[in-house]
Design a protein around this motif. Structure first.
Motif, short mmCIF file in Angstrom:
data_model
loop_
_atom_site.label_atom_id
_atom_site.label_comp_id
_atom_site.label_asym_id
_atom_site.label_seq_id
_atom_site.Cartn_x
_atom_site.Cartn_y
_atom_site.Cartn_z
N GLN A 152 9.47 86.91 -6.33
CA GLN A 152 9.04 88.30 -6.58
C GLN A 152 9.57 88.83 -7.91
O GLN A 152 8.89 89.59 -8.60
N TRP A 199 0.24 89.78 -4.62
CA TRP A 199 0.70 91.16 -4.83
C TRP A 199 1.09 91.80 -3.51
O TRP A 199 2.15 92.44 -3.40
N VAL A 208 0.86 84.78 -10.46
CA VAL A 208 -0.55 84.40 -10.31
C VAL A 208 -0.97 83.47 -11.43
O VAL A 208 -1.58 82.41 -11.19
N SER A 250 -4.65 86.66 -6.22
CA SER A 250 -3.91 87.73 -6.90
C SER A 250 -3.54 88.84 -5.92
O SER A 250 -2.40 89.31 -5.90
N LEU A 251 -4.51 89.24 -5.10
CA LEU A 251 -4.25 90.31 -4.14
C LEU A 251 -3.27 89.87 -3.07
O LEU A 251 -2.37 90.63 -2.68
N GLN A 284 4.39 90.56 -2.16
CA GLN A 284 5.55 90.96 -2.94
C GLN A 284 5.79 92.47 -2.93
O GLN A 284 6.80 92.93 -3.46
N HIS A 285 4.87 93.23 -2.33
CA HIS A 285 5.01 94.68 -2.35
C HIS A 285 4.98 95.28 -0.94
O HIS A 285 4.52 96.41 -0.74
N GLY A 339 7.46 88.80 -11.22
CA GLY A 339 6.32 89.69 -11.44
C GLY A 339 5.05 89.07 -10.90
O GLY A 339 4.79 87.88 -11.13
N SER A 340 4.25 89.86 -10.20
CA SER A 340 3.05 89.32 -9.54
C SER A 340 2.08 88.70 -10.54
O SER A 340 1.49 87.65 -10.28
N ASP A 341 1.90 89.36 -11.70
CA ASP A 341 0.93 88.85 -12.67
C ASP A 341 1.37 87.49 -13.22
O ASP A 341 0.57 86.56 -13.35
N TRP A 379 6.44 83.49 -1.84
CA TRP A 379 6.03 84.56 -2.76
C TRP A 379 7.11 85.63 -2.86
O TRP A 379 7.28 86.24 -3.93
#
Length: 311
Positions: A44, A105, A52, A101-102, A108-109, A47-49, A40
């Motif tokens: 990165q 995210w 997913v 999704s969470l 990646q953050h 973009g997370s969206d 993941w």
């Protein structure tokens, strides 16, 4: 709760030792889940969206052929014609999508360590849900393990100064997913195929919308970047297949002990590879949760020994 491919809990008898191939399959499955943060992080820049949504699409591409290979295709087709199963898996698909999704995210953050906390908590939360919602009897030692885990969360609020919402949300959504999956007789692969197809229109619609905003769907759009996205489906299907084999042949207690490989790997990767801050407050709260996990594991191991002694 582990499921067999037929969807029923594994009922391996205490008379039969855990097959080495099944133990290896579990280690491989949980090992892959434990190292997923590396993948993941690698994607990165997409973009997370986007990641997913791409994962949802490519999971379908990987899983449907696997249904044919594992001779589960007919069961999946029949399930797709059953309204009750569609409703049940519609709910589980929504919960799984939120969880994925969470998790992506968070990875990646800079929240890999906190995400790992969620999966340490998950088995203990499952025990609590079994007692409160399903009326299952639990031993005093499992109650102790739950209390220790709860103390760890409370300490994180006090010592770190905030609620570990990512960990709690991951644990709750995955526990709720497991609860929702109890309503279905489908096995792991067939159920995932059904859930993936249910959310496929949403995923495709999301990707179309992103493309309409002139955002790239695969970073540079090179063959290498598209291949990375293609692997998102493999990251879902490969550990699932090895887990399914393990769940069919291992005792509950063995599977329960091995499942902590995944969050342990995630924690180590976040702390050591990506240098996420692990303060004294975080370590104290983790220590309480690890103590709860240790009690859980010891109780499970002793329970297995007692079961074997009776046979």
């Amino acid at each position: 709760m582990a499921e067999s491919e037929g969807g029923q809990p594994n009922q391996t008898s205490g008379q039969t030792p855990d097959p080495p191939s099944a133990v290896l399959s579990a280690i491989v499955a949980f090992g892959m889940w434990g190292t997923l943060p590396i993948y993941w992080k690698l994607v990165q820049r997409f973009g997370s969206d986007v990641v997913v949504l791409q994962r949802l699409v490519w999971t379908v591409v990987w899983v449907l052929p696997l249904l044919a290979i594992t001779k589960n295709w007919r069961a999946w087709v029949e399930a797709m014609k059953t309204p009750a199963l569609l409703r049940a898996h519609g709910l589980s698909a929504a919960l799984l999508t939120v969880n994925w999704s969470l998790f992506i995210w968070a990875n990646q953050h800079g929240h890999i360590v906190e995400a790992s906390l969620g999966y340490f908590l998950n088995p203990l939360l499952n025990v609590a849900i079994g007692r409160v919602l399903l009326g299952e009897n639990i031993s005093r030692w499992r109650i102790v393990s739950i209390v220790l885990a709860a103390a760890g969360v409370l300490l994180q609020v006090i010592l770190v100064g905030r609620l570990p919402w990512i960990a709690l949300a991951l644990a709750l959504t995955f526990a709720a997913y497991g609860l929702a999956r109890r309503k279905s007789p489908l096995g792991s692969l067939t159920g995932l195929a059904m859930e993936s197809v249910i959310v496929l229109p949403l995923a495709l619609g999301g990707l179309v919308w992103i493309a309409s905003e002139s955002r790239p769907l695969a970073a540079t759009g090179s063959a290498g970047d598209w291949f990375l996205m293609f692997l998102a489906g493999a990251c879902t299907a490969a550990p699932l297949l090895t887990f399914a084999h393990a769940a069919r042949h291992l005792r509950f207690s063995t599977l329960g002990l091995l499942q902590f490989i995944a969050p342990t790997g995630q924690f180590l990767i976040g702390a050591l590879m990506y240098k996420e801050p692990v303060t004294l407050g975080v370590m104290v709260s983790f220590a309480c949760i690890w103590a709860g996990v240790a009690v859980f594991c010891v109780e499970a191991a002793l329970g297995r020994k007692k079961e074997g002694a009776k046979t």
